[in-house]
Motif scaffolding. Structure first.
Motif, PDB file in Angstrom:
ATOM      1  N   ASN A   1       0.821  -1.208   0.000  1.00 50.08           N
ATOM      2  CA  ASN A   1       0.000   0.000   0.000  1.00 50.08           C
ATOM      3  C   ASN A   1       0.860   1.266   0.000  1.00 50.08           C
ATOM      4  OD1 ASN A   1      -2.401   1.492   0.078  1.00 50.08           O
ATOM      5  ND2 ASN A   1      -2.322   1.612   2.302  1.00 50.08           N
ATOM      6  N   LYS A   2       1.918   1.275   0.799  1.00 42.84           N
ATOM      7  CA  LYS A   2       2.786   2.455   0.872  1.00 42.84           C
ATOM      8  C   LYS A   2       4.028   2.221   0.033  1.00 42.84           C
ATOM      9  CE  LYS A   2       1.189   4.065   5.260  1.00 42.84           C
ATOM     10  NZ  LYS A   2       1.477   4.945   6.352  1.00 42.84           N
ATOM     11  N   LEU A   3       4.250   3.125  -0.906  1.00 44.09           N
ATOM     12  CA  LEU A   3       5.418   3.039  -1.780  1.00 44.09           C
ATOM     13  C   LEU A   3       6.497   3.998  -1.300  1.00 44.09           C
ATOM     14  CD1 LEU A   3       3.679   3.010  -5.278  1.00 44.09           C
ATOM     15  CD2 LEU A   3       4.599   1.071  -4.018  1.00 44.09           C
ATOM     16  N   GLU A   4       7.737   3.545  -1.392  1.00 39.79           N
ATOM     17  CA  GLU A   4       8.866   4.376  -0.972  1.00 39.79           C
ATOM     18  C   GLU A   4       9.367   5.278  -2.096  1.00 39.79           C
ATOM     19  OE1 GLU A   4       9.956   4.541   2.167  1.00 39.79           O
ATOM     20  OE2 GLU A   4       8.378   3.117   2.678  1.00 39.79           O
ATOM     21  N   PHE A   5       8.867   5.079  -3.301  1.00 38.09           N
ATOM     22  CA  PHE A   5       9.259   5.943  -4.409  1.00 38.09           C
ATOM     23  C   PHE A   5       8.022   6.320  -5.195  1.00 38.09           C
ATOM     24  CE2 PHE A   5       9.422   2.060  -6.946  1.00 38.09           C
ATOM     25  CZ  PHE A   5       9.936   1.136  -6.053  1.00 38.09           C
ATOM     26  N   ASN A   6       8.166   7.279  -6.116  1.00 34.36           N
ATOM     27  CA  ASN A   6       6.996   7.860  -6.767  1.00 34.36           C
ATOM     28  C   ASN A   6       6.400   6.942  -7.841  1.00 34.36           C
ATOM     29  OD1 ASN A   6       8.107   8.462  -9.412  1.00 34.36           O
ATOM     30  ND2 ASN A   6       9.259  10.096  -8.426  1.00 34.36           N
ATOM     31  N   GLN A   7       5.183   7.249  -8.221  1.00 34.81           N
ATOM     32  CA  GLN A   7       4.450   6.410  -9.178  1.00 34.81           C
ATOM     33  C   GLN A   7       5.095   6.395 -10.558  1.00 34.81           C
ATOM     34  OE1 GLN A   7       0.329   7.560  -9.010  1.00 34.81           O
ATOM     35  NE2 GLN A   7      -0.035   6.374  -7.160  1.00 34.81           N
ATOM     36  N   THR A   8       5.761   7.462 -10.940  1.00 26.33           N
ATOM     37  CA  THR A   8       6.441   7.483 -12.235  1.00 26.33           C
ATOM     38  C   THR A   8       7.502   6.395 -12.275  1.00 26.33           C
ATOM     39  OG1 THR A   8       6.050   9.850 -12.445  1.00 26.33           O
ATOM     40  CG2 THR A   8       7.775   8.906 -13.833  1.00 26.33           C
ATOM     41  N   GLU A   9       8.247   6.249 -11.188  1.00 24.04           N
ATOM     42  CA  GLU A   9       9.265   5.202 -11.119  1.00 24.04           C
ATOM     43  C   GLU A   9       8.628   3.811 -11.150  1.00 24.04           C
ATOM     44  OE1 GLU A   9      12.780   7.326  -8.542  1.00 24.04           O
ATOM     45  OE2 GLU A   9      10.919   6.799  -7.495  1.00 24.04           O
ATOM     46  N   VAL A  10       7.478   3.661 -10.525  1.00 24.50           N
ATOM     47  CA  VAL A  10       6.762   2.379 -10.545  1.00 24.50           C
ATOM     48  C   VAL A  10       6.323   2.048 -11.964  1.00 24.50           C
ATOM     49  CG1 VAL A  10       4.700   1.151  -9.757  1.00 24.50           C
ATOM     50  CG2 VAL A  10       5.979   2.569  -8.149  1.00 24.50           C
ATOM     51  N   LEU A  11       5.826   3.036 -12.679  1.00 22.89           N
ATOM     52  CA  LEU A  11       5.343   2.803 -14.043  1.00 22.89           C
ATOM     53  C   LEU A  11       6.470   2.456 -15.009  1.00 22.89           C
ATOM     54  CD1 LEU A  11       2.666   5.624 -14.260  1.00 22.89           C
ATOM     55  CD2 LEU A  11       2.275   3.169 -14.015  1.00 22.89           C
ATOM     56  N   GLU A  12       7.706   2.774 -14.648  1.00 28.74           N
ATOM     57  CA  GLU A  12       8.854   2.437 -15.490  1.00 28.74           C
ATOM     58  C   GLU A  12       9.326   0.999 -15.290  1.00 28.74           C
ATOM     59  OE1 GLU A  12      11.671   5.508 -14.558  1.00 28.74           O
ATOM     60  OE2 GLU A  12      10.651   6.968 -15.828  1.00 28.74           O
ATOM     61  N   LEU A  13       8.748   0.288 -14.306  1.00 25.95           N
ATOM     62  CA  LEU A  13       9.126  -1.109 -14.082  1.00 25.95           C
ATOM     63  C   LEU A  13       8.657  -1.957 -15.249  1.00 25.95           C
ATOM     64  CD1 LEU A  13       8.167  -1.426 -10.308  1.00 25.95           C
ATOM     65  CD2 LEU A  13      10.454  -1.076 -11.286  1.00 25.95           C
ATOM     66  N   ASN A  14       9.490  -2.891 -15.657  1.00 28.14           N
ATOM     67  CA  ASN A  14       9.208  -3.724 -16.814  1.00 28.14           C
ATOM     68  C   ASN A  14       8.465  -4.986 -16.374  1.00 28.14           C
ATOM     69  OD1 ASN A  14       9.199  -4.805 -19.354  1.00 28.14           O
ATOM     70  ND2 ASN A  14      11.292  -5.551 -19.233  1.00 28.14           N
ATOM     71  N   SER A  15       7.134  -4.933 -16.449  1.00 29.32           N
ATOM     72  CA  SER A  15       6.320  -6.068 -16.019  1.00 29.32           C
ATOM     73  C   SER A  15       4.983  -6.042 -16.756  1.00 29.32           C
ATOM     74  CB  SER A  15       6.085  -5.975 -14.510  1.00 29.32           C
ATOM     75  OG  SER A  15       5.246  -7.000 -14.083  1.00 29.32           O
ATOM     76  N   GLU A  16       4.412  -7.220 -16.957  1.00 27.24           N
ATOM     77  CA  GLU A  16       3.104  -7.296 -17.625  1.00 27.24           C
ATOM     78  C   GLU A  16       1.980  -6.813 -16.725  1.00 27.24           C
ATOM     79  OE1 GLU A  16       5.863  -9.656 -19.877  1.00 27.24           O
ATOM     80  OE2 GLU A  16       5.428  -9.659 -17.742  1.00 27.24           O
ATOM     81  N   GLY A  17       2.222  -6.818 -15.424  1.00 29.20           N
ATOM     82  CA  GLY A  17       1.203  -6.357 -14.495  1.00 29.20           C
ATOM     83  C   GLY A  17       1.800  -5.735 -13.255  1.00 29.20           C
ATOM     84  N   ILE A  18       1.181  -4.650 -12.799  1.00 26.88           N
ATOM     85  CA  ILE A  18       1.584  -3.985 -11.562  1.00 26.88           C
ATOM     86  C   ILE A  18       0.305  -3.636 -10.807  1.00 26.88           C
ATOM     87  CG2 ILE A  18       2.766  -2.022 -10.513  1.00 26.88           C
ATOM     88  CD1 ILE A  18       4.382  -1.741 -13.132  1.00 26.88           C
ATOM     89  N   LEU A  19       0.147  -4.218  -9.630  1.00 32.63           N
ATOM     90  CA  LEU A  19      -1.012  -3.928  -8.792  1.00 32.63           C
ATOM     91  C   LEU A  19      -0.526  -3.461  -7.430  1.00 32.63           C
ATOM     92  CD1 LEU A  19      -3.208  -7.098  -9.464  1.00 32.63           C
ATOM     93  CD2 LEU A  19      -3.385  -4.873 -10.568  1.00 32.63           C
TER      94      LEU A  19
END
Length: 158
Positions: free
Chosen positions: A83-101
């Motif tokens: 639930n709590k992310l240590e980095f911003n959503q832009t960095e999360v969206l740059e992760l290379n994965s077919e799914g991110i929840l």
């Protein structure tokens, strides 16, 4: 040995969470067998789900994602973030994965598994207060300018 009809899913998660999610997905009877250990697989998994409980840095996370993807290629990867992310959503969206929840409920998880199994991609992140404030305080022109500058900076650094 009878032919297996269900797609096998390898779930990489802390023990208690893994057991709970495995039981819930298996009980949903949607055509998937969730296994918690690689040794239990009888074939290559149709999906690898990685529940991440400790987010270090985006760079370290991307390295681990690459390792998992290289090992299980061409199996798709679904990331479950806390639930709590240590980095911003832009960095999360740059992760290379077919799914991110991010902190999904079981219904969202089941729908996402089906979508990825059918060749789709899924991204569902929770809205943070900092993102809401930024959106409200910036006008459209200012937001477009800042987004463009961020993209140019990102392109120059790559």
């Amino acid at each position: 040995m009878p032919e297996e009809k269900n797609v096998q899913i390898l779930l990489l998660a802390p023990d208690l969470l893994g057991e709970s999610l495995s039981k819930q997905i298996n009980e949903a009877n949607i055509g998937f067998d969730v296994l918690l250990r690689q040794e239990d697989l009888s074939k290559s998994p149709g999906l690898v789900i990685w529940s991440i409980d400790n987010l270090n840095t985006p760079t370290n996370l991307q390295i681990e994602i690459k390792r998992i993807q290289d090992y299980w290629r061409p199996t798709p990867l679904l990331l479950l973030l806390p639930n709590k992310l240590e980095f911003n959503q832009t960095e999360v969206l740059e992760l290379n994965s077919e799914g991110i929840l991010q902190d999904p409920n079981i219904k969202t998880l089941l729908e996402s598994i089906k979508t990825i199994n059918n060749g789709g991609r899924v991204v569902r992140l929770k809205e943070t207060k900092s993102n809401q404030i930024t959106k409200e305080s910036l006008g459209l022109g200012q937001w477009i300018l800042e987004t463009g500058i961020e993209q140019i900076d990102k392109d120059l650094n790559n």
